[in-house]
Motif scaffolding. Structure first.
Motif: not given
Length: 360
Positions: A142, A145-146, A164
């Motif tokens: 996660c 991805f950010n 997100t």
């Protein structure tokens, strides 16, 4: 005979121009500062000074108002337990804020990681180490991805993490089926996930392993930020990314590492969350996003980046815990407790703007 009148006129004009120039020289005399300027420079050099003073004053005021009920060992230890989750997620938020960003998805990442740990270990019966590692990997994914959206696409962190947050929260509800895993089932199939909630009696206070884990995490991240090259690079990127790039710092790599590290810390926060509440709920930690920002801002970190500390975040979380506990014991309604916390945020940001004028 040579005519020198033009030359004389030219010389006279040249001298006239020179006579109009500024004849002042550089002065290196240090002018005396006013008491207000001295205070401003002191607070700029010591960002944790204000939150530390506020925390001491808060404890003193509520001790005087409420009495022994407030400063009893039981209540103070309860405050530490209550701020454990806020502080752990606040550590992740601090790393992002130091780079002049903000992460609105930390709470959603934490809950998603807790659901994955619980589903794999309890519902699917996988070995607990595998489920725990999967939760940490989810947090790292996660964060990555950010980080990719911020670094590669050059999108504002606020917009990226706002999007997100919705994505991770939706995945959380989908994977969990919006169902809570009971504490009894977790204790039977995966007691390790509840380990941080184990109580410890110490000098009349009842703490948990989660409290010591929080303090250990704060110490580790403090060391990284203050004693390693990576920590100096994080501050440099947040203060002036262009200057950091010219100095040879790989700013994109630093930013990406920060977001991945924040994701892993959120996964560790998921472990602490399970220990705190016992069960695994997809609806837990609904206010973690805002609570983490509150702790960071009240702790003296600047939302413009390059200024702040992990110790300040710990103190900021304690200020929130002390305020809510003191107001609750004073009989103040929950509505006005949130009003007080909101006022603290506005005062903290206003003070930060005033302090930043030192470097302007």
């Amino acid at each position: 005979m040579t005519d020198t009148s033009g030359e004389k006129r030219g010389m006279q004009a040249f001298e006239t121009v020179l006579s109009k120039q500024d004849t002042r020289v550089a002065e290196f005399e240090v002018h005396a500062r006013s008491p207000l300027q001295m205070l401003q420079h002191f607070l700029h050099a010591n960002p944790t000074a204000v939150p530390a003073i506020v925390l001491v004053l808060g404890v003193a005021v509520f001790s005087a108002i409420v009495g022994p009920r407030f400063y009893s060992a039981f209540n103070l230890s309860l405050i530490l337990q209550q701020v454990t989750i806020i502080c752990i997620i606040g550590v992740a938020q601090t790393l992002i804020v130091l780079t002049a960003g903000i992460d609105l998805s930390v709470g959603a990442v934490m809950v998603l990681c807790s659901v994955i740990m619980g589903k794999l270990a309890v519902a699917l019966g996988l070995p607990v180490p595998v489920a725990f590692a999967a939760g940490l990997a989810t947090g790292a994914a996660c964060g990555a991805f950010n980080g990719l959206l911020v670094v590669r696409l050059k999108l504002p962190p606020f917009i990226v993490t706002l999007g997100t947050w919705s994505i991770f929260f939706s995945l959380n509800l989908w994977y969990s089926g919006a169902q809570t895993i009971r504490a009894q089932d977790v204790a039977k199939a995966a007691p390790f996930l509840q380990w941080l909630g184990t109580p410890v009696d110490l000098l009349g206070a009842r703490l948990t392993y989660g409290t010591f884990f929080m303090l250990g995490l704060v110490a580790i991240v403090w060391y990284v930020l203050n004693r390693t090259a990576l920590g100096r690079h994080i501050y440099a990127v947040g203060d002036d990314p262009d200057a950091a790039r010219l100095a040879g710092i790989r700013t994109d790599k630093v930013l990406f590492c920060v977001y991945v590290a924040a994701g892993v810390i959120c996964a560790l926060g998921a472990w602490a969350l399970i220990g705190r509440i016992g069960s695994i709920s997809p609806q837990a930690g609904q206010t973690a996003n805002l609570d983490s920002i509150t702790a960071v801002v009240i702790g003296g970190a600047s939302l413009f980046g390059g200024r702040g500390s992990i110790i300040g975040t710990l103190i900021g979380a304690l200020i929130v815990g002390v305020s809510r506990s003191g107001l609750a014991l004073s009989g103040v309604d929950v509505l006005w407790q949130e009003f007080a916390v909101g006022s603290l945020i506005i005062v903290a940001v206003t003070l930060d703007q005033w302090i930043r004028k030192v470097s302007a």
